[in-house]
Motif scaffolding. Sequence first.
Motif, short mmCIF file in Angstrom:
data_model
loop_
_atom_site.label_atom_id
_atom_site.label_comp_id
_atom_site.label_asym_id
_atom_site.label_seq_id
_atom_site.Cartn_x
_atom_site.Cartn_y
_atom_site.Cartn_z
N ILE A 120 0.86 -1.19 0.00
CA ILE A 120 0.00 0.00 0.00
C ILE A 120 0.90 1.24 0.00
N ILE A 121 0.58 2.19 -0.88
CA ILE A 121 1.26 3.48 -0.90
C ILE A 121 0.26 4.55 -0.49
N ASN A 122 0.61 5.30 0.53
CA ASN A 122 -0.22 6.41 0.97
C ASN A 122 -0.08 7.56 -0.03
N ALA A 123 -1.16 7.87 -0.73
CA ALA A 123 -1.15 8.95 -1.71
C ALA A 123 -1.78 10.21 -1.13
N GLY A 124 -1.81 10.29 0.20
CA GLY A 124 -2.35 11.45 0.90
C GLY A 124 -3.50 11.04 1.81
N ASP A 125 -3.38 11.36 3.11
CA ASP A 125 -4.48 11.05 4.04
C ASP A 125 -4.83 12.30 4.86
N GLY A 126 -5.91 12.94 4.47
CA GLY A 126 -6.38 14.14 5.16
C GLY A 126 -5.29 15.19 5.22
N GLY A 127 -5.12 15.80 6.39
CA GLY A 127 -4.08 16.80 6.58
C GLY A 127 -2.82 16.22 7.20
N HIS A 128 -2.67 14.90 7.10
CA HIS A 128 -1.63 14.18 7.83
C HIS A 128 -0.33 14.05 7.03
N ASN A 129 -0.30 13.14 6.05
CA ASN A 129 0.95 12.84 5.34
C ASN A 129 0.73 12.70 3.84
N HIS A 130 1.80 12.91 3.10
CA HIS A 130 1.78 12.73 1.64
C HIS A 130 3.19 12.32 1.22
N PRO A 131 3.61 11.09 1.55
CA PRO A 131 5.01 10.71 1.37
C PRO A 131 5.51 10.71 -0.07
N THR A 132 4.65 10.41 -1.05
CA THR A 132 5.16 10.41 -2.42
C THR A 132 5.33 11.83 -2.96
N GLN A 133 4.55 12.79 -2.44
CA GLN A 133 4.82 14.18 -2.79
C GLN A 133 6.15 14.60 -2.17
N THR A 134 6.42 14.11 -0.98
CA THR A 134 7.70 14.41 -0.33
C THR A 134 8.86 13.87 -1.13
N LEU A 135 8.75 12.65 -1.63
CA LEU A 135 9.80 12.09 -2.48
C LEU A 135 9.97 12.94 -3.74
N THR A 136 8.86 13.40 -4.29
CA THR A 136 8.90 14.31 -5.44
C THR A 136 9.65 15.58 -5.10
N ASP A 137 9.34 16.14 -3.94
CA ASP A 137 9.99 17.37 -3.49
C ASP A 137 11.49 17.16 -3.29
N LEU A 138 11.86 16.04 -2.69
CA LEU A 138 13.27 15.75 -2.43
C LEU A 138 14.05 15.57 -3.74
N LEU A 139 13.45 14.86 -4.70
CA LEU A 139 14.09 14.71 -6.00
C LEU A 139 14.26 16.08 -6.67
N THR A 140 13.23 16.92 -6.57
CA THR A 140 13.28 18.24 -7.18
C THR A 140 14.37 19.10 -6.54
N ILE A 141 14.43 19.09 -5.20
CA ILE A 141 15.47 19.85 -4.51
C ILE A 141 16.86 19.36 -4.92
#
Length: 306
Positions: A120-141
């Motif tokens: 299971i990949i969390n693609a966003g849960d409420g106002g809590h977490n969005h780990p694949t967006q974070t990976l996107t952000d880290l790659l971008t940085i």
Amino acid sequence: MPRNLIDITDLSVEEIDQLIATAEDIIANPAKYQDACAHKQLATLFFEPSTRTRLSFESAMLALGGSTLGFSEASSSSTAKGETVGDTIHTVSCYADIIAMRHPKEGAPFAASQYSEVPIINAGDGGHNHPTQTLTDLLTIHREKGRLGGFTIGFCGDLKFGRTVHSLVNALSRYENINYVLISPTELKLPRYVKEEALKKKGIPYTQTTDLESVIPQLDILYMTRVQKERFFNEEDYLRLKDSYILTPEKLEHAKADLSILHPLPRVNEITVAVDKDPRAAYWRQVKNGKYIRMALIMKLLGIQV
């Protein structure tokens, strides 16, 4: 038990660095990966609206030679008939090899993982977490700056409900020599639990301010976010706060020449369209990076090496 990604801290720093390296190789050598997930199926179960995240997952799997199935809103699934999320997940895990799930309730992907026979990949849960967006952000940085440390980053806008901010602060807190500037209205400050766990416990200094223009000259990265209407219970509060920060070319006149402007999107009006022409605007490059890092993640969770 299948390997899941529910929270960005489910991945070690070494694993994140390896995912970034794989994504970089995918960008350089796309043909090498075009059949990596042949005959594999990704299910995208989105109980909440999405454009970029859902389509980037689907695009990622197709680029790997796999296929996709799923739904884009809860009303088109059997949850509209009263089926539990657990039963939905158990059912879909009989059809797919891996599941990407978005849900408005915090903790729903973790609960779902207890019923799934596949990752299971969390693609966003409420106002809590969005780990694949974070990976996107880290790659971008990493692609913009060449490193994941030794810079000053400003988070601006809705830091209270912004799950992308919460996840990225948690991830970056494991890298060294990063200065954090938290820019928001008083009502939308970064939650205390995020500051305690990610920053204070580790002795990481940070600055809080309501004034973007006073701090923009010191920033290497500016992470803009929208004020999220869907998280407010009171429309009057939303209307009062929604235009708190609007980034314009005029406000960027005092920013560094090599500033990188990120935004998880969608935007409303917090970045004017005129900023899109500025070479410091990295958010469309960020969108492209989302596909590549999700390709790397899908292969990792499926145990596929190329």
